[in-house]
Design a protein around this motif. Structure first.
Motif, PDB file in Angstrom:
ATOM      1  N   ALA A1084       0.825  -1.204   0.000  1.00 25.37           N
ATOM      2  CA  ALA A1084       0.000   0.000   0.000  1.00 25.37           C
ATOM      3  C   ALA A1084       0.860   1.256   0.000  1.00 25.37           C
ATOM      4  O   ALA A1084       0.538   2.249  -0.674  1.00 25.37           O
ATOM      5  CB  ALA A1084      -0.925  -0.009   1.225  1.00 25.37           C
ATOM      6  N   ASP A1085       1.979   1.221   0.722  1.00 27.30           N
ATOM      7  CA  ASP A1085       2.865   2.387   0.754  1.00 27.30           C
ATOM      8  C   ASP A1085       3.466   2.655  -0.621  1.00 27.30           C
ATOM      9  O   ASP A1085       3.674   3.813  -1.000  1.00 27.30           O
ATOM     10  CB  ASP A1085       3.956   2.146   1.797  1.00 27.30           C
ATOM     11  N   SER A1086       3.725   1.588  -1.364  1.00 30.43           N
ATOM     12  CA  SER A1086       4.289   1.766  -2.711  1.00 30.43           C
ATOM     13  C   SER A1086       3.261   2.304  -3.683  1.00 30.43           C
ATOM     14  O   SER A1086       3.606   3.008  -4.646  1.00 30.43           O
ATOM     15  CB  SER A1086       4.852   0.439  -3.218  1.00 30.43           C
ATOM     16  N   ALA A1087       1.957   1.976  -3.455  1.00 36.03           N
ATOM     17  CA  ALA A1087       0.924   2.353  -4.419  1.00 36.03           C
ATOM     18  C   ALA A1087       0.288   3.699  -4.129  1.00 36.03           C
ATOM     19  O   ALA A1087      -0.492   4.203  -4.951  1.00 36.03           O
ATOM     20  CB  ALA A1087      -0.174   1.277  -4.436  1.00 36.03           C
ATOM     21  N   THR A1088       0.559   4.292  -2.988  1.00 41.03           N
ATOM     22  CA  THR A1088      -0.108   5.565  -2.658  1.00 41.03           C
ATOM     23  C   THR A1088       0.318   6.701  -3.571  1.00 41.03           C
ATOM     24  O   THR A1088      -0.451   7.646  -3.811  1.00 41.03           O
ATOM     25  CB  THR A1088       0.197   5.953  -1.197  1.00 41.03           C
ATOM     26  N   GLU A1089       1.534   6.644  -4.079  1.00 38.39           N
ATOM     27  CA  GLU A1089       2.003   7.729  -4.927  1.00 38.39           C
ATOM     28  C   GLU A1089       1.352   7.711  -6.293  1.00 38.39           C
ATOM     29  O   GLU A1089       1.327   8.722  -6.998  1.00 38.39           O
ATOM     30  CB  GLU A1089       3.521   7.641  -5.071  1.00 38.39           C
ATOM     31  N   GLU A1090       0.842   6.560  -6.704  1.00 39.51           N
ATOM     32  CA  GLU A1090       0.261   6.431  -8.042  1.00 39.51           C
ATOM     33  C   GLU A1090      -1.225   6.778  -8.066  1.00 39.51           C
ATOM     34  O   GLU A1090      -1.766   7.122  -9.115  1.00 39.51           O
ATOM     35  CB  GLU A1090       0.458   5.000  -8.555  1.00 39.51           C
ATOM     36  N   VAL A1091      -1.936   6.657  -6.896  1.00 38.18           N
ATOM     37  CA  VAL A1091      -3.395   6.841  -6.850  1.00 38.18           C
ATOM     38  C   VAL A1091      -3.706   8.004  -5.919  1.00 38.18           C
ATOM     39  O   VAL A1091      -3.138   8.094  -4.823  1.00 38.18           O
ATOM     40  CB  VAL A1091      -4.096   5.553  -6.342  1.00 38.18           C
ATOM     41  N   PRO A1092      -4.581   8.937  -6.331  1.00 36.86           N
ATOM     42  CA  PRO A1092      -4.951  10.041  -5.419  1.00 36.86           C
ATOM     43  C   PRO A1092      -5.822   9.531  -4.274  1.00 36.86           C
ATOM     44  O   PRO A1092      -6.492   8.503  -4.366  1.00 36.86           O
ATOM     45  CB  PRO A1092      -5.713  11.006  -6.328  1.00 36.86           C
ATOM     46  N   ALA A1093      -5.836  10.275  -3.180  1.00 36.65           N
ATOM     47  CA  ALA A1093      -6.634   9.899  -2.014  1.00 36.65           C
ATOM     48  C   ALA A1093      -8.115  10.064  -2.318  1.00 36.65           C
ATOM     49  O   ALA A1093      -8.520  11.024  -2.977  1.00 36.65           O
ATOM     50  CB  ALA A1093      -6.235  10.760  -0.818  1.00 36.65           C
ATOM     51  N   PRO A1094      -8.969   9.141  -1.868  1.00 36.34           N
ATOM     52  CA  PRO A1094     -10.413   9.239  -2.162  1.00 36.34           C
ATOM     53  C   PRO A1094     -11.070  10.332  -1.316  1.00 36.34           C
ATOM     54  O   PRO A1094     -10.568  10.726  -0.263  1.00 36.34           O
ATOM     55  CB  PRO A1094     -10.929   7.848  -1.782  1.00 36.34           C
ATOM     56  N   GLU A1095     -12.205  10.810  -1.794  1.00 30.72           N
ATOM     57  CA  GLU A1095     -12.996  11.792  -1.057  1.00 30.72           C
ATOM     58  C   GLU A1095     -14.224  11.086  -0.486  1.00 30.72           C
ATOM     59  O   GLU A1095     -15.012  10.502  -1.230  1.00 30.72           O
ATOM     60  CB  GLU A1095     -13.427  12.937  -1.977  1.00 30.72           C
ATOM     61  N   LEU A1096     -14.363  11.136   0.843  1.00 32.17           N
ATOM     62  CA  LEU A1096     -15.466  10.471   1.518  1.00 32.17           C
ATOM     63  C   LEU A1096     -16.628  11.434   1.678  1.00 32.17           C
ATOM     64  O   LEU A1096     -16.447  12.614   1.949  1.00 32.17           O
ATOM     65  CB  LEU A1096     -15.015   9.967   2.896  1.00 32.17           C
ATOM     66  N   SER A1097     -17.843  10.914   1.537  1.00 30.85           N
ATOM     67  CA  SER A1097     -19.037  11.742   1.671  1.00 30.85           C
ATOM     68  C   SER A1097     -20.149  10.892   2.280  1.00 30.85           C
ATOM     69  O   SER A1097     -20.030   9.666   2.393  1.00 30.85           O
ATOM     70  CB  SER A1097     -19.480  12.289   0.303  1.00 30.85           C
ATOM     71  N   VAL A1098     -21.249  11.573   2.687  1.00 24.95           N
ATOM     72  CA  VAL A1098     -22.406  10.882   3.258  1.00 24.95           C
ATOM     73  C   VAL A1098     -23.644  11.298   2.485  1.00 24.95           C
ATOM     74  O   VAL A1098     -23.626  12.246   1.699  1.00 24.95           O
ATOM     75  CB  VAL A1098     -22.578  11.218   4.764  1.00 24.95           C
ATOM     76  N   GLU A1099     -24.760  10.582   2.726  1.00 21.60           N
ATOM     77  CA  GLU A1099     -25.998  10.875   2.046  1.00 21.60           C
ATOM     78  C   GLU A1099     -26.561  12.224   2.529  1.00 21.60           C
ATOM     79  O   GLU A1099     -26.286  12.669   3.643  1.00 21.60           O
ATOM     80  CB  GLU A1099     -27.024   9.761   2.305  1.00 21.60           C
ATOM     81  N   GLU A1100     -27.351  12.835   1.685  1.00 25.50           N
ATOM     82  CA  GLU A1100     -27.857  14.172   1.988  1.00 25.50           C
ATOM     83  C   GLU A1100     -28.741  14.172   3.224  1.00 25.50           C
ATOM     84  O   GLU A1100     -28.714  15.107   4.026  1.00 25.50           O
ATOM     85  CB  GLU A1100     -28.656  14.702   0.776  1.00 25.50           C
ATOM     86  N   ALA A1101     -29.523  13.102   3.417  1.00 20.36           N
ATOM     87  CA  ALA A1101     -30.418  13.052   4.580  1.00 20.36           C
ATOM     88  C   ALA A1101     -29.675  12.810   5.880  1.00 20.36           C
ATOM     89  O   ALA A1101     -30.237  13.003   6.960  1.00 20.36           O
ATOM     90  CB  ALA A1101     -31.471  11.949   4.383  1.00 20.36           C
ATOM     91  N   TRP A1102     -28.432  12.404   5.814  1.00 22.47           N
ATOM     92  CA  TRP A1102     -27.668  12.037   7.019  1.00 22.47           C
ATOM     93  C   TRP A1102     -26.466  12.957   7.214  1.00 22.47           C
ATOM     94  O   TRP A1102     -25.468  12.570   7.825  1.00 22.47           O
ATOM     95  CB  TRP A1102     -27.182  10.591   6.920  1.00 22.47           C
ATOM     96  N   THR A1103     -26.569  14.174   6.713  1.00 22.85           N
ATOM     97  CA  THR A1103     -25.448  15.099   6.850  1.00 22.85           C
ATOM     98  C   THR A1103     -25.321  15.665   8.264  1.00 22.85           C
ATOM     99  O   THR A1103     -24.309  16.279   8.591  1.00 22.85           O
ATOM    100  CB  THR A1103     -25.604  16.259   5.862  1.00 22.85           C
ATOM    101  N   GLY A1104     -26.339  15.472   9.099  1.00 23.88           N
ATOM    102  CA  GLY A1104     -26.291  16.038  10.451  1.00 23.88           C
ATOM    103  C   GLY A1104     -25.636  15.133  11.462  1.00 23.88           C
ATOM    104  O   GLY A1104     -25.869  15.289  12.669  1.00 23.88           O
ATOM    105  N   ALA A1105     -24.839  14.198  11.016  1.00 26.17           N
ATOM    106  CA  ALA A1105     -24.198  13.256  11.944  1.00 26.17           C
ATOM    107  C   ALA A1105     -23.185  13.987  12.817  1.00 26.17           C
ATOM    108  O   ALA A1105     -22.352  14.746  12.327  1.00 26.17           O
ATOM    109  CB  ALA A1105     -23.509  12.139  11.174  1.00 26.17           C
ATOM    110  N   GLU A1106     -23.277  13.743  14.114  1.00 21.94           N
ATOM    111  CA  GLU A1106     -22.342  14.320  15.071  1.00 21.94           C
ATOM    112  C   GLU A1106     -21.797  13.195  15.933  1.00 21.94           C
ATOM    113  O   GLU A1106     -22.541  12.553  16.660  1.00 21.94           O
ATOM    114  CB  GLU A1106     -23.044  15.365  15.951  1.00 21.94           C
TER     115      GLU A1106
END
Length: 1359
Positions: A1084-1106
């Motif tokens: 995984a350390d060798s492959a991180t330079e080749e692939v950009p980091a993913p962007e995590l998101s949540v559903e619109e109805a569950w954006t109020g998670a605390e």
């Protein structure tokens, strides 16, 4: 409440006891043919029975029943009066003795015919106690000894029976009649044994009394200190137990230390009491000094402490003796020199001392033959007495407080003495042969609640118990000048048993926290065998000024007794309770009685209503200044609540004739909503409708008692009713009572709502109760959802229209507290289906309310849009998601256990990873394989049917397919929160957490690594691997390394469990997972330079998670690792795994230099100084030796598998071990060609020629390999020609034809080094042919190889 006699125990086998003790009287008349033998035990009582026929007690007429029973049982003779009887204060041992015989009765529990357990006293030992000729038992007491264990709560450890004889001996026995100690203290008969034990002083300044055993003789008094007696008895009992266990003789115990006083100046003494240590006040001291010493007497500053003894008899009738404590000077010697010769100090008698333990046998025999030496008594003169020449005292009984004493005499009088002043303060006459006892009663806590002295310690009342056997009456008198408070008609042959002491061995420290269960006074009836105790209420000792309050308290207790009785019919209960309540005078006590009546579960509603009406009418007639305001308020409020309860109860039985079509327009479209979520509701209902076990009283269908209703309702001052929320069970029960009939259609909805509104209950509390019962009865509502939804809508609209529900000034563009209350309840509820249905109904009702308000204000055709409706849309969406998720979580697990519960609140509080965390826990409980999970997640990406159509499915589908469909449906509703990488990350973390809880479950760690491999993003993979290593792995990994370094080999199971926390097999598997984890980390350390980091998101109805961040988010926040350091650890993990797999002796850390050792177990994100350059040859040699042993172990492991069968992928037989050793050799600077040559030789040595030929192709140095294999070939041929058991003639002839050098070389070979010598000759011939091809012609052993080839060919040809 008055005095009462309570039976607490019953004697068994009374006839057996009597027959044993009076056996001589029965046998003797039979031999003499005496016709009056049957009446030998009876006494002629006609001379005194007639004198009491006209007694002053009216209760004695009831003795006729006793006479009948005597005639039927045959035990009416007064035989018990002729016996010595002693009952232990704990009532667990009764001693009955006569002459030389004694019977011990011990407590036992038995079950009577009605199933209740009752205590009985049954014979546990009987026998003869006298050992001297002619001696008889004259007195006995049973002393319970306290336990010395810290866990004791006040029960005795054992009971010692002390018996006095007419010979002067005092002997101590166990409950089983085993003699512990015997001592001759005086040569006169023992008259009376008495004991004094420790009592906690009730007031400061009271002298603390010490424990003591006193023994009375006709002219002497012997006292034994309680502490020394307690220790001696314990030592003797232990000695007897050890001797019995060892089968040896009992060593004679040492004599007891005692004081002996010679009581002077009294003609006859028959009984005594040891009052204890007392100190005179200054006035009494000066008075005594003046009387005894005259005008010139001197007085000391501090009064001396004295022991007081009171005796009864004749001349004088009562005598008072005083002995100064702790001084050799006579009493008050500083006052009067004239009396100095009369008093001397007490001397402790230790005639033989503890040296007697070591006497030899001859001395013991001589001592036994001689009579023991008796110490002389110290004379003690009488201080004063009560002179009465004609009166003779018979007994004295000391009170528990040591201040009073009761004395009986031969004139039939009972005299009460004040021991401090030495005077008689009261006398009763007409009590011939009376028996006395004392009873000290403590004030009850409830008696002082309304008293001004409630904070002071509780008071004690003292009562004198007098039993007059000639009249058959038992009387209770209040002290000191109080009246007779109780009288009972009992038998004429009873015995009043009063011990006057408690447990011995108790002090002020050990008694703290104890609850001593002792009986003060007991009455033994020899006819029925009943043991009864006297119960006296404290209020009987109160004065007349407080009698009104005492009477009220008595009425309260009477009411409590009536309420506890289950056999009283309602009418009688109503009349009795009404009369009691009206008779009570004090308002506070009347209020207390009313509250106890209202809290009683056995009282019907009609009775409570009638009683309260009568009480309310009575209170109205009383003057306002004489009345407590709180009592009428309580009465009227409770009456109002009772009527409300009755009205609701009547409405529940009435049919709902009113149409429910009002306001049904707002329900338009609800059928479409139900049909949309219908399949999910059906699947949810299948999981929740499974049968479960519950108690009948906990059933929601059980009726609500009126007492529970009253306890949850409270009337306020402004006339409204407030509901008190207690436990959830009580709250739900109240909601069921009010609304469940309406939801089922059995009760008129609008009438119920109107009744509740008129009662003054706030609509907010009613809404809370309605939602509570709706959510609790989810199973029932799902059976007919369409019908129950309509009733819920009607109730919700009716409550919304109540005054105070929805504010009149509410702006639809803001959030209404009324509708927000419903949303908050649905958000917090774990009942997903019921919450969704309630939200759908409330959404429709809120929309209708907002529309009506908009129409009334705007009068337009525009549709009203508000923030309230937007929040309802979000809430319904979230509840639909939760329903699908909860349905998945309810799928039964192979592991069993309760399913996880979820709600909107818990998911939001769980943070952005709360949903994935719930699903990962479900995956773990389902034991779903990672490959299966990957397959299901991949199937959701394939376009297919709609979710609802997939949920319907086919009837013949199995559960696994339906579960997969549920999981796909959940993932589609949460496309971001349950993305594959997110789910695999959480599953990986869940499995490693479960493994950390139980490291023996190695499979959990393996599955965690498999989930880790399935994560597609190298950034998430790298972060989770780093967190796994630092959080769970490195600590146990370092412990395993240090343990192997310490023992120098693969450790045993015990050591692994001690240091690493798992067994040896689990540790091997753990090290394998460590290697895989570190390899994943490097990739995984060798492959991180080749692939950009993913962007995590949540559903619109569950954006109020605390809440906490998800595992994937934490993984992305991790720092990068230092690749060489990870590789360094992976190298060590591989070495440890190999050492554990093949049990190789090695110290793994010793294979590295100082730099390598220091770099181990450091944080993988830091840069460490790593080994570089050429390694020390000694270390290289050690590494090479280790790898060669690993290869040897692998070859030996695969020997069992045939050459053609494939090797497994895991374990010691895995096919990747040789390649791993070669890789390790490269990293460890070991020549790989040496490893290959060794592997070839080991394979040939094991007989695996085909595998050896495959490896031989990669060997570079053929010459060295040829020399090694030549020796191996010679060993094979030597075994065939010289060491085989079946040597043929051809082989012998061939051996003779061989060249001498070859023959000598073959004989020098050692075939025992071959692990598999029985190799077919064609394989050996093939090996020799390869040798000839491998060796060059100029090689020194080339000719030897040709000779070997020729010899093998001849052998093959001959065969």
């Amino acid at each position: 409440m008055s005095c009462s006699l309570l039976e607490f125990c019953r004697l068994q086998e009374l006839r057996t006891v009597r027959d044993f003790l009076f056996q001589s009287q029965k046998i003797e008349p039979a031999e003499n043919k005496n016709p009056t033998a049957d009446n030998e035990l009876s006494w002629d009582t006609s001379d005194w029975e007639s004198a009491w026929d006209n007694g002053e007690n009216p209760e004695e007429n009831s003795t006729s029943t006793t006479t009948v029973e005597e005639e039927t049982t045959g035990q009416g003779e007064p035989w018990l009066q002729d016996c010595v009887v002693s009952l232990s204060p704990c009532s667990d041992l009764l001693v009955v003795a006569r002459d030389q015989k004694a019977v011990f009765l011990s407590a036992k529990w038995r079950t009577d015919d009605s199933g209740r357990e009752a205590m009985t006293l049954a014979v546990s030992w009987s026998g003869i106690l006298g050992t001297e000729e002619g001696e008889c038992i004259s007195s006995a007491i049973s002393i319970p000894l306290a336990s010395q264990k810290r866990s004791s709560t006040g029960r005795p450890d054992w009971t010692c029976v002390v018996v006095g004889f007419t010979s002067g001996y005092v002997r101590f026995y166990t409950e089983s009649g085993v003699l512990l100690l015997a001592q001759l203290l005086h040569e006169d008969p023992v008259l009376r044994l008495k004991c004094r034990t420790y009592e906690i002083p009730r007031h400061p300044g009271v002298t603390e009394q010490h424990e003591e055993l006193s023994i009375l003789y006709p002219a002497a008094l012997v006292t034994i200190d309680g502490f020394s007696l307690f220790q001696s008895l314990r030592a003797c009992r232990n000695q007897v137990a050890r001797a019995a266990a060892a089968g040896s003789d009992v060593v004679p115990p040492p004599p007891l230390a005692y004081k002996k006083w010679g009581l002077q100046e009294m003609d006859t003494i028959v009984d005594h009491s040891s009052v204890g240590v007392m100190t005179l006040c200054v006035f009494d001291q000066m008075k005594n000094a003046s009387i005894l010493g005259g005008f010139h007497a001197s007085v000391k500053g501090s009064p001396p402490a004295m022991s007081q003894y009171v005796t009864v008899g004749a001349g004088p009738y009562t005598g008072f003796y005083y002995a100064v404590e702790g001084s050799s000077q006579p009493l008050l010697s500083h006052v009067a020199l004239a009396v100095a010769s009369k008093l001397t100090s007490a001397l402790f008698s230790a005639a033989s001392g503890w040296l007697g333990w070591n006497k030899n046998k001859n001395e013991e025999e001589v001592a036994q033959k001689q009579k023991p030496k008796v110490e002389a008594a110290t004379p003690l003169g009488i201080r004063f007495g009560l002179p009465d020449s004609r009166r003779h005292g018979e007994s004295i009984c000391l009170s528990p407080c040591n201040t009073l004493a009761g004395v009986t005499d031969d004139f039939g009088r009972v005299t009460l003495l004040d021991l401090a002043r030495g005077i008689a303060i009261r006398m009763w006459k007409g009590y011939r042969d009376a028996q006395l006892g004392w009873l000290q009663v403590q004030e009850e806590r409830g008696d002082r609640e309304h008293s001004p002295s409630a904070t002071l310690p509780r008071r004690h009342a003292l009562f004198l118990i007098i039993y007059a056997p000639r009249r058959g009456i038992l009387e209770v008198w209040a002290m000191q000048r109080g009246p007779r408070v109780g009288a009972f008609t009992v038998g004429k042959h009873c015995r009043l048993l009063y011990a006057g002491y408690r447990l011995m061995g108790v002090n002020s420290v050990t008694s703290q926290g104890w609850q001593l269960h002792t009986q003060q006074v007991c009455l033994l009836d020899p006819i029925t065998g009943a043991l009864r105790t006297v119960n006296i209420p404290f209020h009987l000792a109160l004065s007349d000024k407080k009698s009104e309050r005492a009477k009220d308290m008595h009425l309260v207790k009477k009411l409590s007794a009536i309420l506890k009785s289950r056999d009283v019919d309602p009418e009688t209960l109503e009349n009795e309770a009404k009369s009691v309540l009206l008779e009570i005078k004090h308002p506070a006590i009347k209020k207390q009685a009313l509250e106890s009546l209202l809290s009683n579960r056995n009282t019907p509603v009609s009775c409570l209503t009638n009683i309260l009406c009568a009480l309310n009418d009575t209170l109205k007639e009383q003057a306002a200044d004489e009345l407590d305001v709180s009592l009428p308020q309580l009465c009227s409020s409770q009456l109002k609540l009772l009527r409300l309860y009755s009205d609701i109860q009547q409405l529940q039985s009435a049919a709902d004739t009113q149409a429910c079509s009002d306001n049904q327009d707002s329900l338009d479209g609800i059928e479409d909503e139900l049909s949309r979520v219908g399949p999910v509701l059906q699947r949810y209902a299948q999981f929740t409708s499974k049968p479960s076990v519950s108690f009948a009283q906990d059933s929601p269908d059980s009726p609500l008692p009126v007492q529970a209703f009253l306890s949850q309702m409270e009337c306020t001052e402004d006339g409204e009713v407030k509901v008190i929320r207690r436990s959830e069970a009580e709250w739900s029960q109240l909601g069921n009572f009010l609304f469940w009939g309406c939801l089922c259609g059995r009760s008129p909805l609008h009438k119920v709502c109107d009744t509740l509104q008129q009662a003054g209950i706030s609509p907010q509390q009613l809404l809370c109760l309605l939602l509570s019962v709706w959510l609790q009865r989810e199973k029932e509502t799902l059976q007919k959802p369409a019908e129950t939804v309509r009733h819920l809508h009607t109730l919700l609209v009716a409550l919304s229209n109540m005054k105070g529900a929805v504010e009149e000034s509410w702006d639809p563009q803001s959030v209404s507290p009324w509708w927000q209350q419903i949303r908050s309840t649905c958000i917090q509820s774990h009942n997903a289906a019921a919450s969704l249905l309630a939200a759908l109904v409330a959404h429709r009702a809120a929309k209708a309310s907002i529309t009506s308000r908009a129409d009334s204000k705007l009068q337009s055709e525009w549709e009203a849009v508000s923030l309230e409706l937007e929040q309802w849309v979000v809430c319904v969406r979230q509840l639909e998601d939760v329903l699908v998720l909860q349905t998945l979580l309810l799928v039964p697990s192979p592991q069993g256990g309760a399913a996880a519960q979820c709600s909107i609140k818990t998911l939001l509080e769980g943070g952005t990873g709360g949903i994935a965390d719930s699903v990962s826990k479900w995956v773990f409980r389902q034991s779903m394989e990672p490959e299966r999970l990957q397959e299901i997640l991949h199937s959701r990406e394939i376009p297919g049917e709609d979710q609802q159509e997939q949920m319907e499915g086919k009837k013949d589908e199995d559960d696994a397919d339906r579960t997969a469909e549920l999981l796909v449906a959940v993932c589609k509703r949460f496309p971001h929160s349950l993305s594959p990488d997110m789910l695999f990350a959480h599953c990986c973390w869940e499995y490693v957490v479960q493994w950390n809880k139980d490291p023996e479950e190695s499979r959990h760690l393996s599955v965690a690594v498999e989930h880790l491999k399935l994560i597609s993003s190298p950034h998430i993979q790298l972060g989770i691997s780093t967190m796994m290593w630092s959080t769970f792995i490195v600590k146990r990994f370092s412990a395993a390394a240090f343990l192997m370094e310490k023992v120098g080999k693969a450790p045993k199971d015990r050591l692994c469990r001690r240091d690493v926390g798992m067994g040896d097999k689990a540790m091997t598997f753990f090290l394998s997972c460590c290697v895989q984890l570190l390899q994943i980390l490097m990739e995984a350390d060798s492959a991180t330079e080749e692939v950009p980091a993913p962007e995590l998101s949540v559903e619109e109805a569950w954006t109020g998670a605390e809440g906490p961040a998800s595992i994937a988010e934490l993984a992305l926040e991790q720092r990068g690792v230092h690749y060489p350091l990870v590789q360094h650890h992976c190298l060590l993990a591989s070495l440890l795994h190999a050492a554990m797999s093949f049990s190789v002796k090695v110290k793994p850390l010793s294979l590295f230099d100082s730099k390598g050792k220091n770099a181990f177990f450091r944080d993988l994100t830091t840069i460490q100084l790593m080994p570089s350059g050429d390694m020390d040859p000694i270390l290289v040699s050690m590494r090479q030796e280790f790898l060669l042993r690993v290869l040897t172990g692998w070859v030996q492991a695969i020997d069992e598998a045939p050459n053609s069968s494939p090797l497994p992928s895991t374990g010691p037989k895995a096919d990747w071990w040789p390649s791993l050793c070669l890789e390790l050799g490269t990293l460890l600077q070991v020549n790989p060609d040496i490893l290959r040559r060794h592997l070839v030789c080991e394979l040939y040595n094991q007989g695996l020629d085909l595998r050896a030929e495959e490896v031989m192709l990669e060997v570079e140095d053929k010459d060295v390999l040829g020399s090694q294999l030549l020796v191996l070939t010679g060993q094979r041929l030597s075994y065939s020609l010289l060491h085989s058991q079946s040597q043929t003639q051809t082989a012998m002839e061939l051996l003779a034809r061989l060249p001498p050098t070859l023959c000598t070389w073959l004989k020098a070979m050692d075939p025992s080094e071959l692990r598999s010598p029985l190799i077919p000759l064609p394989q050996t011939s093939r090996l020799v042919s390869r040798l000839v091809e491998m060796l060059p012609e100029n090689h020194a052993q080339y000719s030897l190889a040709l000779h070997l080839l020729e010899a093998v060919d001849v052998l093959i040809t001959d065969d």
